[in-house]
Design a protein around this motif. Structure first.
Motif, PDB file in Angstrom:
ATOM      1  N   LYS A 117     -38.848   3.352  23.424  1.00 26.19           N
ATOM      2  CA  LYS A 117     -39.417   4.451  24.342  1.00 26.19           C
ATOM      3  C   LYS A 117     -38.806   5.782  23.938  1.00 26.19           C
ATOM      4  O   LYS A 117     -39.662   6.719  24.306  1.00 26.19           O
ATOM      5  CB  LYS A 117     -38.807   4.143  25.795  1.00 26.19           C
ATOM      6  N   PHE A 118     -37.679   5.971  23.456  1.00 26.72           N
ATOM      7  CA  PHE A 118     -37.323   7.074  22.701  1.00 26.72           C
ATOM      8  C   PHE A 118     -36.909   7.141  21.335  1.00 26.72           C
ATOM      9  O   PHE A 118     -35.507   7.257  21.029  1.00 26.72           O
ATOM     10  CB  PHE A 118     -36.048   7.586  23.627  1.00 26.72           C
ATOM     11  N   PRO A 119     -37.633   7.153  20.397  1.00 27.25           N
ATOM     12  CA  PRO A 119     -37.315   7.188  19.031  1.00 27.25           C
ATOM     13  C   PRO A 119     -36.861   8.336  18.606  1.00 27.25           C
ATOM     14  O   PRO A 119     -37.251   9.489  18.862  1.00 27.25           O
ATOM     15  CB  PRO A 119     -38.723   6.590  18.343  1.00 27.25           C
ATOM     16  N   ILE A 120     -35.775   8.370  17.712  1.00 25.04           N
ATOM     17  CA  ILE A 120     -35.000   9.567  17.463  1.00 25.04           C
ATOM     18  C   ILE A 120     -34.870   9.586  15.980  1.00 25.04           C
ATOM     19  O   ILE A 120     -34.885   8.452  15.405  1.00 25.04           O
ATOM     20  CB  ILE A 120     -33.721   9.545  17.771  1.00 25.04           C
ATOM     21  N   SER A 121     -34.951  10.917  15.502  1.00 27.65           N
ATOM     22  CA  SER A 121     -34.877  10.923  13.810  1.00 27.65           C
ATOM     23  C   SER A 121     -33.828  11.995  13.609  1.00 27.65           C
ATOM     24  O   SER A 121     -33.634  13.056  14.551  1.00 27.65           O
ATOM     25  CB  SER A 121     -36.266  11.660  13.038  1.00 27.65           C
ATOM     26  N   HIS A 122     -33.001  11.797  12.798  1.00 29.11           N
ATOM     27  CA  HIS A 122     -31.736  12.627  12.441  1.00 29.11           C
ATOM     28  C   HIS A 122     -31.764  12.608  10.883  1.00 29.11           C
ATOM     29  O   HIS A 122     -30.766  11.918  10.448  1.00 29.11           O
ATOM     30  CB  HIS A 122     -30.460  12.124  13.101  1.00 29.11           C
ATOM     31  N   PRO A 123     -32.662  13.357  10.278  1.00 30.35           N
ATOM     32  CA  PRO A 123     -32.999  13.373   8.830  1.00 30.35           C
ATOM     33  C   PRO A 123     -31.744  14.073   8.054  1.00 30.35           C
ATOM     34  O   PRO A 123     -31.559  13.702   6.687  1.00 30.35           O
ATOM     35  CB  PRO A 123     -34.250  13.926   8.394  1.00 30.35           C
ATOM     36  N   ASN A 124     -31.241  14.893   8.616  1.00 25.47           N
ATOM     37  CA  ASN A 124     -29.910  15.811   8.007  1.00 25.47           C
ATOM     38  C   ASN A 124     -29.075  16.441   9.116  1.00 25.47           C
ATOM     39  O   ASN A 124     -29.060  16.028  10.217  1.00 25.47           O
ATOM     40  CB  ASN A 124     -30.508  17.030   7.170  1.00 25.47           C
ATOM     41  N   LEU A 125     -27.908  17.057   8.500  1.00 24.38           N
ATOM     42  CA  LEU A 125     -26.892  17.716   9.244  1.00 24.38           C
ATOM     43  C   LEU A 125     -27.146  18.855  10.238  1.00 24.38           C
ATOM     44  O   LEU A 125     -26.233  19.367  10.798  1.00 24.38           O
ATOM     45  CB  LEU A 125     -25.600  17.837   8.332  1.00 24.38           C
ATOM     46  N   SER A 126     -28.653  19.203  10.373  1.00 25.25           N
ATOM     47  CA  SER A 126     -28.881  20.253  11.120  1.00 25.25           C
ATOM     48  C   SER A 126     -30.343  19.932  11.957  1.00 25.25           C
ATOM     49  O   SER A 126     -30.434  20.846  12.772  1.00 25.25           O
ATOM     50  CB  SER A 126     -29.214  21.559  10.084  1.00 25.25           C
ATOM     51  N   PHE A 127     -30.783  18.968  11.766  1.00 22.60           N
ATOM     52  CA  PHE A 127     -31.936  18.809  12.806  1.00 22.60           C
ATOM     53  C   PHE A 127     -31.951  17.223  13.109  1.00 22.60           C
ATOM     54  O   PHE A 127     -31.489  16.354  12.184  1.00 22.60           O
ATOM     55  CB  PHE A 127     -33.072  19.133  11.664  1.00 22.60           C
ATOM     56  N   SER A 128     -32.569  17.141  14.297  1.00 24.40           N
ATOM     57  CA  SER A 128     -32.925  16.084  15.224  1.00 24.40           C
ATOM     58  C   SER A 128     -34.005  16.215  15.967  1.00 24.40           C
ATOM     59  O   SER A 128     -34.226  17.175  16.543  1.00 24.40           O
ATOM     60  CB  SER A 128     -31.671  15.399  15.971  1.00 24.40           C
ATOM     61  N   SER A 129     -34.721  15.066  16.037  1.00 21.13           N
ATOM     62  CA  SER A 129     -35.937  15.028  17.180  1.00 21.13           C
ATOM     63  C   SER A 129     -36.114  13.999  17.761  1.00 21.13           C
ATOM     64  O   SER A 129     -35.486  12.816  17.340  1.00 21.13           O
ATOM     65  CB  SER A 129     -37.138  15.191  16.290  1.00 21.13           C
ATOM     66  N   MET A 130     -36.416  13.995  19.085  1.00 19.83           N
ATOM     67  CA  MET A 130     -36.569  12.764  19.707  1.00 19.83           C
ATOM     68  C   MET A 130     -37.824  12.914  20.392  1.00 19.83           C
ATOM     69  O   MET A 130     -38.547  13.808  20.802  1.00 19.83           O
ATOM     70  CB  MET A 130     -35.569  12.834  20.834  1.00 19.83           C
TER      71      MET A 130
END
Lengths: 116, 114
Positions: free
Chosen positions: A66-79
């Protein structure tokens, strides 16, 4: 100084559609990023916690589906909020921390989601 | 599990009177971090105070709190309320020094009257 940006600040989506929101840490390395939802008249519910070199941990009642999250590096995240419905409306906060327990969690201004 | 309790949902008082917002917590860990965040209308929460040390008073912007592990409390106090103190106040817990998780209480709305 340490800042956290979130984009978009406000968004409206139709029921059943999806909405992606972003979180950017500036001035520090976000070792962990937590996503919260503040529903109307309620406190902050932790959705999930993303920590470098660890799997993303979802809280009860929240799922990756329902809430996929991406945290590809130490400055960015998306949900992304998939298939948003009325109960998903609220303020979605990103909280980023540079280190471990005791380090201040810096919050972004939030993404306010309205579902029609 | 870990939890934070703020007993008052709304505190209304007159400017100049002392403020006390209650916060108690539960955790199995012996070294929790406790925080107070303040959220003004249409803004994101901002850190007001934090503490890790038992029985040590921490102060910022006229507010103070002391972590008492014996009673699992971290009450927020101020000697004299100002109109600008009106806001939502959240007590929060990070259970352990190795924990990235922050657990929030339900919040207390402080309303200061002239």
């Amino acid at each position: 100084g340490a800042l956290v940006y979130q984009y978009p600040r406000r968004t409206i989506c139709k029921s059943g559609t999806s909405m992606r929101m972003e979180c950017q840490a500036v001035g520090f390395q976000a070792t962990s990023v937590a996503w919260y939802r503040q529903s109307p008249q309620k406190t902050f519910e932790l959705i999930a916690l993303s920590t470098v070199n660890s799997a993303i941990k979802y809280e009860q009642n929240f799922t990756q589906e329902k809430f996929p999250i991406s945290h590809p590096n130490l400055s960015f995240s998306s949900m992304t909020v998939l298939n948003a419905y009325l109960e998903d409306r609220g303020l979605y906060l990103c909280g980023a921390r540079p280190g471990q327990g005791g380090d201040t969690q810096y919050f972004g201004p939030g993404t306010r989601l309205l579902v029609l | 599990g870990d939890s934070v309790t703020q007993t008052e949902g709304l505190v209304t008082l007159t400017e100049g009177l002392p403020v006390m917002l209650n916060c108690t917590y539960q955790t199995i860990y012996s070294n929790p971090f406790l925080f107070w965040y303040v959220q003004h209308l249409n803004e994101s929460p901002r850190l007001l105070l934090k503490s890790f040390t038992d029985n040590k008073r921490t102060e910022h912007q006229g507010f103070h709190a002391t972590l008492h592990k014996s009673s699992s409390s971290f009450h927020l106090q101020k000697s004299s309320a100002q109109l600008s103190d009106s806001a939502l106040y959240y007590c929060a817990l990070s259970p352990d020094t190795n924990a990235y998780k922050v657990i929030f209480g339900k919040g207390t709305h402080l309303h200061v009257l002239p």
